[in-house]
Design a protein around this motif. Structure first.
Motif, PDB file in Angstrom:
ATOM      1  N   LEU A   1       5.344 -57.375  26.977  1.00  0.00           N
ATOM      2  CA  LEU A   1       5.934 -55.508  27.921  1.00  0.00           C
ATOM      3  C   LEU A   1       4.538 -55.380  28.860  1.00  0.00           C
ATOM      4  CD1 LEU A   1       7.683 -53.350  27.947  1.00  0.00           C
ATOM      5  CD2 LEU A   1       6.485 -52.806  26.052  1.00  0.00           C
ATOM      6  N   TYR A   2       5.572 -54.708  30.117  1.00  0.00           N
ATOM      7  CA  TYR A   2       4.456 -54.918  30.956  1.00  0.00           C
ATOM      8  C   TYR A   2       4.539 -52.916  31.037  1.00  0.00           C
ATOM      9  CZ  TYR A   2       3.583 -59.697  32.088  1.00  0.00           C
ATOM     10  OH  TYR A   2       2.873 -61.085  32.116  1.00  0.00           O
ATOM     11  N   VAL A   3       3.211 -52.607  30.761  1.00  0.00           N
ATOM     12  CA  VAL A   3       3.224 -51.358  30.689  1.00  0.00           C
ATOM     13  C   VAL A   3       2.567 -50.850  32.696  1.00  0.00           C
ATOM     14  CG1 VAL A   3       2.132 -48.813  30.383  1.00  0.00           C
ATOM     15  CG2 VAL A   3       2.199 -51.106  28.972  1.00  0.00           C
ATOM     16  N   LEU A   4       3.631 -50.063  33.707  1.00  0.00           N
ATOM     17  CA  LEU A   4       2.778 -49.743  34.891  1.00  0.00           C
ATOM     18  C   LEU A   4       2.577 -48.799  34.835  1.00  0.00           C
ATOM     19  CD1 LEU A   4       6.226 -51.207  36.219  1.00  0.00           C
ATOM     20  CD2 LEU A   4       4.518 -52.377  35.650  1.00  0.00           C
ATOM     21  N   HIS A   5       1.277 -48.687  36.363  1.00  0.00           N
ATOM     22  CA  HIS A   5       0.862 -47.337  36.367  1.00  0.00           C
ATOM     23  C   HIS A   5       0.952 -47.352  37.788  1.00  0.00           C
ATOM     24  CE1 HIS A   5      -1.142 -46.770  32.229  1.00  0.00           C
ATOM     25  NE2 HIS A   5      -1.307 -48.039  32.526  1.00  0.00           N
ATOM     26  N   ARG A   6       0.353 -46.553  38.371  1.00  0.00           N
ATOM     27  CA  ARG A   6       0.379 -45.919  39.943  1.00  0.00           C
ATOM     28  C   ARG A   6      -0.255 -47.372  41.049  1.00  0.00           C
ATOM     29  NH1 ARG A   6       3.051 -41.628  42.881  1.00  0.00           N
ATOM     30  NH2 ARG A   6       2.430 -41.756  44.983  1.00  0.00           N
ATOM     31  N   LYS A   7      -1.241 -47.192  39.535  1.00  0.00           N
ATOM     32  CA  LYS A   7      -2.368 -47.597  40.811  1.00  0.00           C
ATOM     33  C   LYS A   7      -3.158 -49.188  39.850  1.00  0.00           C
ATOM     34  CE  LYS A   7      -3.596 -43.887  43.522  1.00  0.00           C
ATOM     35  NZ  LYS A   7      -4.602 -44.238  44.739  1.00  0.00           N
ATOM     36  N   LYS A   8      -2.166 -49.493  38.789  1.00  0.00           N
ATOM     37  CA  LYS A   8      -2.660 -51.319  37.542  1.00  0.00           C
ATOM     38  C   LYS A   8      -1.251 -51.589  36.803  1.00  0.00           C
ATOM     39  CE  LYS A   8      -4.715 -48.136  33.834  1.00  0.00           C
ATOM     40  NZ  LYS A   8      -5.929 -48.305  33.758  1.00  0.00           N
ATOM     41  N   ILE A   9      -1.297 -52.153  36.725  1.00  0.00           N
ATOM     42  CA  ILE A   9      -0.142 -53.269  35.511  1.00  0.00           C
ATOM     43  C   ILE A   9      -1.368 -53.836  34.112  1.00  0.00           C
ATOM     44  CG2 ILE A   9       1.533 -54.946  35.221  1.00  0.00           C
ATOM     45  CD1 ILE A   9       2.037 -55.380  37.988  1.00  0.00           C
ATOM     46  N   ARG A  10      -0.804 -53.711  33.345  1.00  0.00           N
ATOM     47  CA  ARG A  10      -1.340 -53.746  32.084  1.00  0.00           C
ATOM     48  C   ARG A  10      -0.388 -54.499  30.704  1.00  0.00           C
ATOM     49  NH1 ARG A  10      -4.554 -48.345  29.884  1.00  0.00           N
ATOM     50  NH2 ARG A  10      -4.288 -49.461  28.054  1.00  0.00           N
ATOM     51  N   ARG A  11      -0.650 -55.454  30.394  1.00  0.00           N
ATOM     52  CA  ARG A  11      -0.087 -55.613  29.621  1.00  0.00           C
ATOM     53  C   ARG A  11       0.163 -55.940  27.661  1.00  0.00           C
ATOM     54  NH1 ARG A  11      -2.046 -60.755  30.171  1.00  0.00           N
ATOM     55  NH2 ARG A  11      -2.618 -60.701  28.747  1.00  0.00           N
ATOM     56  N   LEU A  12       1.249 -55.843  27.034  1.00  0.00           N
ATOM     57  CA  LEU A  12       0.866 -55.793  26.120  1.00  0.00           C
ATOM     58  C   LEU A  12       1.415 -56.955  25.207  1.00  0.00           C
ATOM     59  CD1 LEU A  12       0.976 -53.326  23.630  1.00  0.00           C
ATOM     60  CD2 LEU A  12       3.558 -52.675  23.892  1.00  0.00           C
ATOM     61  N   THR A  13       0.776 -57.163  24.444  1.00  0.00           N
ATOM     62  CA  THR A  13       0.540 -58.317  23.543  1.00  0.00           C
ATOM     63  C   THR A  13       1.037 -58.155  22.046  1.00  0.00           C
ATOM     64  OG1 THR A  13      -0.901 -58.660  23.635  1.00  0.00           O
ATOM     65  CG2 THR A  13      -0.042 -59.702  25.003  1.00  0.00           C
ATOM     66  N   TYR A  14       1.333 -58.742  21.027  1.00  0.00           N
ATOM     67  CA  TYR A  14       1.603 -58.751  19.759  1.00  0.00           C
ATOM     68  C   TYR A  14       1.882 -60.147  18.953  1.00  0.00           C
ATOM     69  CZ  TYR A  14       6.342 -56.940  19.367  1.00  0.00           C
ATOM     70  OH  TYR A  14       7.911 -57.150  19.781  1.00  0.00           O
ATOM     71  N   GLN A  15       1.272 -59.815  18.093  1.00  0.00           N
ATOM     72  CA  GLN A  15       2.622 -61.156  16.874  1.00  0.00           C
ATOM     73  C   GLN A  15       3.674 -60.524  16.314  1.00  0.00           C
ATOM     74  OE1 GLN A  15       1.896 -65.009  17.013  1.00  0.00           O
ATOM     75  NE2 GLN A  15       0.622 -64.525  18.963  1.00  0.00           N
ATOM     76  N   SER A  16       2.996 -59.411  14.779  1.00  0.00           N
ATOM     77  CA  SER A  16       3.951 -58.868  14.203  1.00  0.00           C
ATOM     78  C   SER A  16       4.180 -57.444  14.527  1.00  0.00           C
ATOM     79  CB  SER A  16       4.074 -59.393  13.511  1.00  0.00           C
ATOM     80  OG  SER A  16       2.252 -58.683  12.236  1.00  0.00           O
ATOM     81  N   ASN A  17       3.241 -56.663  14.797  1.00  0.00           N
ATOM     82  CA  ASN A  17       3.215 -54.991  14.670  1.00  0.00           C
ATOM     83  C   ASN A  17       2.690 -54.585  15.950  1.00  0.00           C
ATOM     84  OD1 ASN A  17       2.730 -53.020  14.358  1.00  0.00           O
ATOM     85  ND2 ASN A  17       2.077 -52.472  12.578  1.00  0.00           N
ATOM     86  N   PRO A  18       3.011 -53.790  17.022  1.00  0.00           N
ATOM     87  CA  PRO A  18       2.650 -53.842  18.250  1.00  0.00           C
ATOM     88  C   PRO A  18       1.557 -52.680  18.329  1.00  0.00           C
ATOM     89  CG  PRO A  18       4.783 -53.030  18.423  1.00  0.00           C
ATOM     90  CD  PRO A  18       4.587 -53.937  17.233  1.00  0.00           C
ATOM     91  N   SER A  19       1.117 -52.069  16.949  1.00  0.00           N
ATOM     92  CA  SER A  19       1.212 -50.749  16.804  1.00  0.00           C
ATOM     93  C   SER A  19      -1.050 -51.399  17.008  1.00  0.00           C
ATOM     94  CB  SER A  19       1.035 -50.023  16.235  1.00  0.00           C
ATOM     95  OG  SER A  19      -0.528 -49.183  15.380  1.00  0.00           O
ATOM     96  N   PRO A  20      -1.670 -51.017  18.218  1.00  0.00           N
ATOM     97  CA  PRO A  20      -3.541 -51.352  19.139  1.00  0.00           C
ATOM     98  C   PRO A  20      -3.338 -50.699  17.624  1.00  0.00           C
ATOM     99  CG  PRO A  20      -2.616 -49.930  20.215  1.00  0.00           C
ATOM    100  CD  PRO A  20      -1.376 -50.070  18.987  1.00  0.00           C
ATOM    101  N   VAL A  21      -3.124 -49.825  16.071  1.00  0.00           N
ATOM    102  CA  VAL A  21      -4.025 -48.870  15.553  1.00  0.00           C
ATOM    103  C   VAL A  21      -4.101 -49.753  13.968  1.00  0.00           C
ATOM    104  CG1 VAL A  21      -4.008 -46.605  14.108  1.00  0.00           C
ATOM    105  CG2 VAL A  21      -3.925 -46.618  16.595  1.00  0.00           C
ATOM    106  N   GLY A  22      -3.153 -50.002  13.846  1.00  0.00           N
ATOM    107  CA  GLY A  22      -2.486 -50.246  11.804  1.00  0.00           C
ATOM    108  C   GLY A  22      -1.574 -51.709  12.393  1.00  0.00           C
ATOM    109  N   GLY A  23      -1.609 -52.444  13.571  1.00  0.00           N
ATOM    110  CA  GLY A  23      -1.006 -53.889  13.735  1.00  0.00           C
ATOM    111  C   GLY A  23      -2.023 -54.558  14.742  1.00  0.00           C
ATOM    112  N   ASP A  24      -1.453 -55.900  15.414  1.00  0.00           N
ATOM    113  CA  ASP A  24      -1.881 -56.439  15.749  1.00  0.00           C
ATOM    114  C   ASP A  24      -2.087 -57.009  17.439  1.00  0.00           C
ATOM    115  OD1 ASP A  24       0.314 -57.711  16.284  1.00  0.00           O
ATOM    116  OD2 ASP A  24       0.339 -58.936  15.340  1.00  0.00           O
ATOM    117  N   GLY A  25      -1.201 -55.642  17.871  1.00  0.00           N
ATOM    118  CA  GLY A  25      -1.043 -55.392  19.731  1.00  0.00           C
ATOM    119  C   GLY A  25      -1.934 -55.187  19.769  1.00  0.00           C
ATOM    120  N   GLY A  26      -2.328 -55.851  21.063  1.00  0.00           N
ATOM    121  CA  GLY A  26      -3.349 -54.791  22.050  1.00  0.00           C
ATOM    122  C   GLY A  26      -3.193 -55.180  23.665  1.00  0.00           C
ATOM    123  N   ILE A  27      -3.333 -54.113  24.599  1.00  0.00           N
ATOM    124  CA  ILE A  27      -3.181 -54.154  25.589  1.00  0.00           C
ATOM    125  C   ILE A  27      -4.474 -54.228  26.713  1.00  0.00           C
ATOM    126  CG2 ILE A  27      -2.920 -52.076  27.305  1.00  0.00           C
ATOM    127  CD1 ILE A  27      -1.126 -50.258  24.977  1.00  0.00           C
TER     128      ILE A  27
END
Length: 177
Positions: free
Chosen positions: A18-44
């Motif tokens: 999942l790509y997160v679009l900003h006006r001046k950049k693109i960021r990619r969200l990746t995860y294995q089982s839980n996309p939350s960057p707080v309680g899961g294994d997600g990262g942006i």
């Protein structure tokens, strides 16, 4: 600094990312089982230093995303981000008083559509000072050939549908301004 440069302008799903679009950049969200960057294994992670002015200005065509941002048009394909609008560079220069330029104050009304029958990406933008787009920046993305289309009335929105099983572009004509 632009106060809106970090604002999220849209999301784009491609492959397993999942790509997160900003006006001046693109960021990619990746995860294995839980996309939350707080309680899961997600990262942006940063994916590109270019972005999209809004959700409706990002087109996904097979493995390539065409996007319109403040610098021009770029084709984003995973790790590759290729600028393709040098031929129409003057339109993006807000300080050029002799030639028409994109009216960025109305960018919330910009949109894009892909014509698969002709392999043409179109970004509908305001060039004439009106609030709604009457012009399209058209790119034959395989040949990298540009032209500008002008419409007699504003084009409020665009989408792809089907007629008799074949893809068809639909344009919503707005009121004359």
């Amino acid at each position: 600094a632009d106060s809106q440069s970090n604002e999220v302008t849209g999301l784009l799903r491609h492959d397993s990312f999942l790509y997160v679009l900003h006006r001046k950049k693109i960021r990619r969200l990746t995860y294995q089982s839980n996309p939350s960057p707080v309680g899961g294994d997600g990262g942006i992670y940063n994916a590109a230093s270019r972005g999209s002015v809004n959700q409706r200005c990002a087109l996904l065509v097979t493995d390539i995303a065409g996007m319109l941002d403040d610098e021009g048009v770029h084709l984003f394909a995973g790790p590759d981000d290729i600028p393709v609008s040098d031929a129409i560079r003057a339109l993006f220069d807000v300080n050029d008083n002799e030639n028409p330029s994109i009216q960025w104050r109305y960018s919330e009304n910009f949109h894009a559509v892909y014509d698969s029958g002709n392999q043409v990406m179109r970004w509908f933008v305001c060039l004439d000072g009106g609030r709604y787009p009457r012009h399209a920046l058209a790119l034959d993305y395989l040949e990298r050939r540009w032209w500008i289309e002008e419409y007699y009335r504003p084009i409020a929105s665009s989408c792809v549908g089907q007629i008799n099983g074949r893809p068809q572009i639909f344009l919503e004509i707005g009121r004359a301004s």
